[in-house]
Design an enzyme around this catalytic site. Structure first.
Site, PDB file in Angstrom:
ATOM      1  N   SER A 234      15.922  -7.819   4.033  1.00  0.00           N
ATOM      2  CA  SER A 234      16.362  -6.346   3.998  1.00  0.00           C
ATOM      3  C   SER A 234      15.325  -5.250   3.601  1.00  0.00           C
ATOM      4  CB  SER A 234      17.512  -6.464   2.486  1.00  0.00           C
ATOM      5  OG  SER A 234      16.951  -6.954   1.548  1.00  0.00           O
ATOM      6  N   HIS A 264      20.541 -14.709   2.899  1.00  0.00           N
ATOM      7  CA  HIS A 264      19.829 -13.849   2.282  1.00  0.00           C
ATOM      8  C   HIS A 264      20.757 -13.271   1.153  1.00  0.00           C
ATOM      9  CE1 HIS A 264      17.250 -10.651   0.876  1.00  0.00           C
ATOM     10  NE2 HIS A 264      17.153  -9.661   1.995  1.00  0.00           N
ATOM     11  N   HIS A 310      13.595 -21.286  -0.738  1.00  0.00           N
ATOM     12  CA  HIS A 310      13.183 -19.776  -0.587  1.00  0.00           C
ATOM     13  C   HIS A 310      12.115 -19.765   0.535  1.00  0.00           C
ATOM     14  CE1 HIS A 310      11.476 -15.954  -1.652  1.00  0.00           C
ATOM     15  NE2 HIS A 310      12.960 -15.841  -2.199  1.00  0.00           N
ATOM     16  N   ASP A 365      20.205 -16.772  -6.568  1.00  0.00           N
ATOM     17  CA  ASP A 365      21.490 -16.947  -6.208  1.00  0.00           C
ATOM     18  C   ASP A 365      22.427 -18.071  -6.614  1.00  0.00           C
ATOM     19  OD1 ASP A 365      21.530 -14.144  -4.802  1.00  0.00           O
ATOM     20  OD2 ASP A 365      20.194 -15.437  -2.989  1.00  0.00           O
TER      21      ASP A 365
END
Ligand code: NMX
Ligand code: MLT
Length: 427
Positions: A234, A264, A310, A365
């Site tokens: 992003s 994401h 990641h 997350d």
């Protein structure tokens, strides 16, 4: 009203420009990286190809904002983090108050935004609503007005700053509106100008918060998600869009669309969904063996465990650790929080055994949804909006600095597979 942050930037920017100029002049030809074919087919992973001074992410350190590890910033307010991202320093009390006053003076959301959101289909995803609301406000862009008037390139950071401050001031109210409308929580709750940015957001969401710990969670959440250097999907989208001299409304709306993907930012929604589904399918609080079997089956059937792995990190994400600590104090017996801890004990070993993921550890997350769920925010479709509200701080800092440095249009070179084969044949 004095604007201490903007004045500070005005003083810093000439020095930053001089520094970049002299680095390029003296060392512009120096090689700092090599690109291998693997990286061309592999999402450009690891290629050093951008400058971003707001923060950096080390594979064995996690997020560092202007030299300060994120775990040392967990007690700060998001407004302080914004100042730090932009200037490299934390604000004193006067400068903090100044940003807060400035933000509350800009908070009024144009009424057409409510009309647009009210007109959207009921089953629109909250991220579509959020991104649309931001794009709709583009007509008020100070940056576009300045560009149309022929502003000099090196002055464009100033209207960019104005747009960003307007957007930062408005997004808590827009996000809270989306939450309350989409999930039928009742009328909009008016902002309280006496509250800080995160506490005001918490209040406008209308989440029950008798002991004030949900407001505390919002403060921490907004700090932890604020920035993650310039190369994540992003942030990169944001930088590419704004490098074309599109304004912040276009750039943030586009960047939020990148954040909305499950690899994401949407991973926070996917992760909570997976935990709740596991709980439902097993029918009781699962044992370790049941969690292991459930997750192993996911991996064996070609699915990803959301919240793990990641592109950069090779350790447990310190942002995960910060939430783990928060949970220890506020929800130690919570069932979903307990499952997050169980999964943390089990999934890294499974990912190592599977031997595919380069990073078997949890990212932010893997836990952020459990924090929200505990406070009754169970509508996990909304979780990525929380991420987006916070990340707008980082998007803002990055585009203001990019314009301050007159960063050129981003345009890497692509090559064809035929060209790659021809290079191999030349070997
Ligand atoms: N579960 C199962 N497989 C995984 C996982 C995981 N959590 N993580 C990586 N892999 C697989 C990946 O799909 C790939 O498989 P294949 O070769 O079949 O295509 C292989 O391992 C190698 O991938 P990596 O190089 O380790 O990961 P990459 O850098 O390409 O992608 C993520 C990173 C984050 C996209 C990936 O780890 C993933 O899909 N994780 C789950 C989704 C997630 O948590 N995303 C959130 C990222 C953080 N954020 O806040 O945005
Ligand atoms: C982020 O916070 O943007 C994510 O961890 C993804 C990334 O850094 O690539």
């Amino acid at each position: 009203m004095s604007k201490i942050l903007k004045e500070k930037l005005s003083l810093q920017i000439p020095g930053l420009r001089e520094e970049a100029k002299s680095i390029i002049k003296a060392n512009g030809n120096m090689t700092i990286d090599q690109v291998i074919i693997d990286q061309l087919f592999g999402g450009m992973r690891g290629i050093k190809g951008l400058v971003c001074d707001t923060s950096s992410v080390g594979l064995d350190t996690g997020l560092i904002i202007r030299g300060i590890p994120i775990l040392e910033l967990t007690e700060k307010l998001p407004e302080e983090i914004f100042y730090l991202l932009l200037t490299g320093e934390l604000p004193d009390k006067k400068a903090l108050k100044d940003i807060q006053n400035d933000l509350s003076s800009r908070g009024d959301v144009p009424s057409y935004v409510w009309d647009i959101l009210n007109a959207m289909p009921e089953d629109s995803h909250p991220m579509v609503m959020f991104s649309t609301a931001i794009l709709a406000m583009e007509k008020d862009s100070e940056f576009r007005k300045a560009y149309d008037k022929g502003s000099a390139k090196d002055k464009l950071w100033e209207p960019m700053y104005e747009d960003c401050m307007n957007i930062i001031a408005r997004v808590p109210q827009i996000a809270a509106f989306i939450y309350r409308k989409k999930f039928k929580k009742g009328d909009m709750i008016a902002p309280d100008k006496n509250l800080d940015w995160a506490a005001n957001f918490a209040k406008m969401l209308g989440v029950k918060d008798d002991d004030g710990t949900f407001a505390k969670l919002m403060q921490l959440y907004m700090v932890l998600h604020s920035d993650h250097e310039g190369g994540n999907a992003s942030a990169f989208t944001n930088l590419v869009i704004s490098s074309t001299l599109s304004d912040a409304y276009y750039a943030f709306s586009g960047a939020l669309n990148a954040l909305a993907g499950p690899l994401h930012g949407l991973a926070n929604q996917e992760c909570l969904k997976f935990i709740v589904k596991m709980r439902e399918e097993i029918g009781h609080s699962p044992t370790d063996e049941e969690v292991r079997a459930y997750c192993k089956n996911l991996l064996d059937t070609g699915r990803v465990v959301a919240g793990y792995g990641h592109p950069v990190l090779r350790i447990t994400d310190p942002r995960f650790t910060a939430f783990l600590d928060f949970g220890k104090k506020t929800m130690p017996e919570d069932e979903i929080y307990t499952m997050v801890k169980q999964i943390f004990e089990i999934v890294p070993k499974l990912l190592v055994e599977q031997g595919k993921a380069k990073d078997p550890w949890p990212n932010v997350d893997a836990i952020s949804g459990a924090m929200l769920y505990h406070y009754g925010v169970k509508e996990y479709e909304f979780y990525t909006v929380f991420f987006g509200v916070s990340r707008i701080l980082g998007f803002s800092a990055q585009v203001i600095l990019a314009r301050a440095m007159s960063a050129p249009i981003i345009r890497p070179k692509s090559v064809t597979t035929e060209w790659i084969k021809s290079q191999i044949n030349k070997k």
